[in-house]
Motif scaffolding. Structure first.
Motif, PDB file in Angstrom:
ATOM      1  N   TYR A  90       9.107  12.670   5.300  1.00  0.00           N
ATOM      2  CA  TYR A  90       8.384  11.439   4.975  1.00  0.00           C
ATOM      3  C   TYR A  90       7.293  10.848   6.044  1.00  0.00           C
ATOM      4  N   LEU A  91       7.329  11.443   7.039  1.00  0.00           N
ATOM      5  CA  LEU A  91       6.286  11.079   8.200  1.00  0.00           C
ATOM      6  C   LEU A  91       4.988  11.152   7.788  1.00  0.00           C
ATOM      7  N   PRO A  92       4.537  12.491   7.631  1.00  0.00           N
ATOM      8  CA  PRO A  92       3.163  12.683   7.391  1.00  0.00           C
ATOM      9  C   PRO A  92       2.527  12.060   6.319  1.00  0.00           C
ATOM     10  N   ARG A  93       3.329  11.553   5.384  1.00  0.00           N
ATOM     11  CA  ARG A  93       2.626  11.022   4.079  1.00  0.00           C
ATOM     12  C   ARG A  93       2.577   9.695   4.475  1.00  0.00           C
ATOM     13  N   LEU A  94       3.447   9.022   5.126  1.00  0.00           N
ATOM     14  CA  LEU A  94       3.257   7.647   5.651  1.00  0.00           C
ATOM     15  C   LEU A  94       2.274   7.486   6.659  1.00  0.00           C
ATOM     16  N   GLY A  95       2.156   8.275   7.464  1.00  0.00           N
ATOM     17  CA  GLY A  95       1.225   8.403   8.399  1.00  0.00           C
ATOM     18  C   GLY A  95      -0.287   8.315   7.921  1.00  0.00           C
ATOM     19  N   LEU A  96      -0.347   9.263   6.805  1.00  0.00           N
ATOM     20  CA  LEU A  96      -1.703   9.064   5.989  1.00  0.00           C
ATOM     21  C   LEU A  96      -1.833   7.778   5.368  1.00  0.00           C
ATOM     22  N   VAL A  97      -0.754   6.860   4.822  1.00  0.00           N
ATOM     23  CA  VAL A  97      -0.952   5.889   4.187  1.00  0.00           C
ATOM     24  C   VAL A  97      -1.411   4.698   5.447  1.00  0.00           C
ATOM     25  N   MET A  98      -0.898   4.916   6.817  1.00  0.00           N
ATOM     26  CA  MET A  98      -1.569   4.081   7.704  1.00  0.00           C
ATOM     27  C   MET A  98      -3.150   4.350   8.220  1.00  0.00           C
ATOM     28  N   LEU A  99      -3.435   5.777   8.083  1.00  0.00           N
ATOM     29  CA  LEU A  99      -4.773   6.186   8.314  1.00  0.00           C
ATOM     30  C   LEU A  99      -5.699   5.571   7.123  1.00  0.00           C
ATOM     31  N   VAL A 100      -5.440   5.676   6.043  1.00  0.00           N
ATOM     32  CA  VAL A 100      -6.191   4.926   4.813  1.00  0.00           C
ATOM     33  C   VAL A 100      -6.012   3.540   5.048  1.00  0.00           C
ATOM     34  N   LEU A 101      -5.112   3.041   5.188  1.00  0.00           N
ATOM     35  CA  LEU A 101      -5.214   1.385   5.650  1.00  0.00           C
ATOM     36  C   LEU A 101      -6.008   1.186   6.728  1.00  0.00           C
ATOM     37  N   SER A 102      -6.216   1.971   7.727  1.00  0.00           N
ATOM     38  CA  SER A 102      -7.036   1.859   9.152  1.00  0.00           C
ATOM     39  C   SER A 102      -8.457   1.600   8.581  1.00  0.00           C
ATOM     40  N   PHE A 103      -9.070   2.637   7.743  1.00  0.00           N
ATOM     41  CA  PHE A 103     -10.373   2.724   7.048  1.00  0.00           C
ATOM     42  C   PHE A 103     -10.544   1.333   6.216  1.00  0.00           C
ATOM     43  N   THR A 104      -9.517   1.149   5.617  1.00  0.00           N
ATOM     44  CA  THR A 104      -9.522   0.015   4.445  1.00  0.00           C
ATOM     45  C   THR A 104      -9.791  -1.465   5.185  1.00  0.00           C
ATOM     46  N   ASN A 105      -8.979  -1.529   6.280  1.00  0.00           N
ATOM     47  CA  ASN A 105      -9.360  -2.608   7.270  1.00  0.00           C
ATOM     48  C   ASN A 105     -10.506  -2.891   7.769  1.00  0.00           C
ATOM     49  N   ALA A 106     -11.086  -1.696   8.361  1.00  0.00           N
ATOM     50  CA  ALA A 106     -12.429  -1.884   8.774  1.00  0.00           C
ATOM     51  C   ALA A 106     -13.594  -2.266   8.026  1.00  0.00           C
ATOM     52  N   LEU A 107     -13.454  -1.612   6.500  1.00  0.00           N
ATOM     53  CA  LEU A 107     -14.378  -1.846   5.318  1.00  0.00           C
ATOM     54  C   LEU A 107     -14.395  -3.263   4.980  1.00  0.00           C
ATOM     55  N   LEU A 108     -13.191  -3.850   5.017  1.00  0.00           N
ATOM     56  CA  LEU A 108     -12.759  -5.347   4.686  1.00  0.00           C
ATOM     57  C   LEU A 108     -13.324  -6.362   5.485  1.00  0.00           C
ATOM     58  N   LEU A 109     -13.171  -6.041   6.695  1.00  0.00           N
ATOM     59  CA  LEU A 109     -13.574  -7.000   7.671  1.00  0.00           C
ATOM     60  C   LEU A 109     -15.030  -6.897   7.986  1.00  0.00           C
ATOM     61  N   TYR A 110     -15.510  -5.630   8.064  1.00  0.00           N
ATOM     62  CA  TYR A 110     -17.056  -5.566   7.934  1.00  0.00           C
ATOM     63  C   TYR A 110     -17.732  -6.437   6.938  1.00  0.00           C
ATOM     64  N   GLY A 111     -17.333  -6.457   5.564  1.00  0.00           N
ATOM     65  CA  GLY A 111     -17.645  -7.103   4.689  1.00  0.00           C
ATOM     66  C   GLY A 111     -17.561  -8.880   4.956  1.00  0.00           C
TER      67      GLY A 111
END
Length: 383
Positions: A297-318
């Motif tokens: 399950y590690l690769p899929r959970l790592g993907l979640v963390m990468l997507v969340l990193s993009f989300t964090n940057a987009l949200l805080l930019y706004g």
């Protein structure tokens, strides 16, 4: 530590992240104030007011936590309340530490901020395990967090004072009305930070509540490893916030956002590739062979963390540009993910899939709103 004990530690750290949301908010406001208010005396007055506000709220929170610590222990199936007491102490120590690190970032003294954070992390990695080995188990791990923060705070106070942060939140001349203009901005950051922190930590809480202590501990092990992807690129978002300003052209702001997203994708993507190719080796090296049962399950959970990193940057930019309307999508994503976890939580893969759905939906919507959707000029100006 046994998987059950490890699960308890990770559940407490997840609660710590939730409890310090307000401090993360005030950290971003501190950075924003330091960047946008060049007059050092005025800036110090505002920051002292913010710190007093944070102390009042945090002391109140700690008091409530002590009052309901028994109920929290039962909900998360703990046998003792002492780890929760140590956690509340760590939250209280965080207040002055967070402000000084944020001030240094606002002054673009990133090296000093990193050293302070690194000193605390190093102390935590030494003190926590020593206390665990001495037999204090979960309490020792959390006590190590509190002690490491005291060490970081000592360095932070010295360097922030040298950089120009004067005055104290305990000074009676500081008036809370001085921070009223920052409260609307702070409310928007509170919503955004709550969403990101919730998406980052709700899987640990859900696992601790729904799964057996042993299974929750195994899940906490792979979740801890997967979060390397998120925390590896998190400093890039902190730098982005200091580089974005409403006083700049939108083209320049978007260029800096795009550059940050490329860096996040490059560094975080490389980490994800490593986790995907060598999941069993990495888990064995970092948390031990006992957690290999969940290695797939590690690769899929790592993907979640990468997507969340993009989300964090987009949200805080706004938020940095006061596009507060983006928070509506963030709240919908958080509530939707909580609903998915409530409905479907029978297996580890269900928890991870629910997180992937929620974070991916939010990232796509935010990217569309920032880069594609035509934005009304008044909305852009006033949020």
């Amino acid at each position: 530590m046994t998987p059950s004990d490890f699960g308890e530690v990770q559940a407490l750290f997840a609660l710590y992240m939730q409890a310090t949301i307000l401090l993360n908010i005030l950290s971003l406001i501190t950075i924003h104030t330091t960047v946008e208010v060049p007059e050092i005396d005025k800036s110090n007055q505002i920051l002292a007011g913010l710190e007093r506000f944070a102390l009042i709220v945090t002391v109140s929170f700690v008091g409530l936590g002590l009052l309901f610590v028994g109920q929290l222990r039962d909900f998360l199936h703990f046998s003792d309340v002492k780890p929760f007491v140590a956690l509340l102490l760590a939250v209280l120590i965080s207040v002055p530490l967070v402000f000084r690190m944020a001030f240094l970032r606002g002054r673009k003294m990133f090296a000093r901020s990193v050293i302070i954070d690194g000193a605390g992390s190093a102390a935590k990695l030494v003190i926590g395990p020593v206390l665990v080995i001495m037999g204090y188990k979960t309490f020792g791990a959390v006590a190590g967090l509190a002690i490491s923060q005291v060490i970081s705070l000592g360095i932070g106070i010295w360097w922030a004072s040298q950089a120009g942060l004067k005055g104290s939140a305990l000074n009676k001349s500081v008036e809370l009305k001085q921070i009223y203009p920052q409260l609307r901005y702070g409310l928007a950051i509170f919503v955004a930070s709550s969403v990101i922190t919730g998406l980052l930590s709700m899987d640990i809480i859900a696992a601790k509540h729904y799964f057996s202590p042993y299974d929750a501990g195994l899940y906490a092990g792979i979740s801890t490893v997967a979060r390397i992807v998120y925390f590896l690129v998190a400093p890039l978002t902190g730098v982005l916030i200091t580089m974005v300003s409403a006083r700049q052209s939108m083209a320049k702001n978007r260029l800096r956002l795009s550059g940050s997203l490329v860096l996040i994708g490059s560094i975080g993507g490389f980490a994800l590739i490593v986790l995907t190719i060598f999941p069993r080796l990495i888990i064995k090296l970092l948390v031990g062979s006992k957690y290999l049962a969940y290695a797939d399950y590690l690769p899929r959970l790592g993907l979640v963390m990468l997507v969340l990193s993009f989300t964090n940057a987009l949200l805080l930019y706004g938020i940095a540009l006061k596009r507060f309307y983006l928070n509506r999508s963030a709240v919908i994503a958080l509530l939707g993910t909580i609903l998915l976890l409530y409905i479907n939580h029978s297996h580890v893969k269900d928890v991870i899939n629910n997180l992937l759905i929620g974070t991916s939906w939010l990232a796509i919507v935010l990217a569309w709103q920032i880069f594609i959707k035509p934005t009304n000029s008044m909305e852009e100006k006033n949020g």
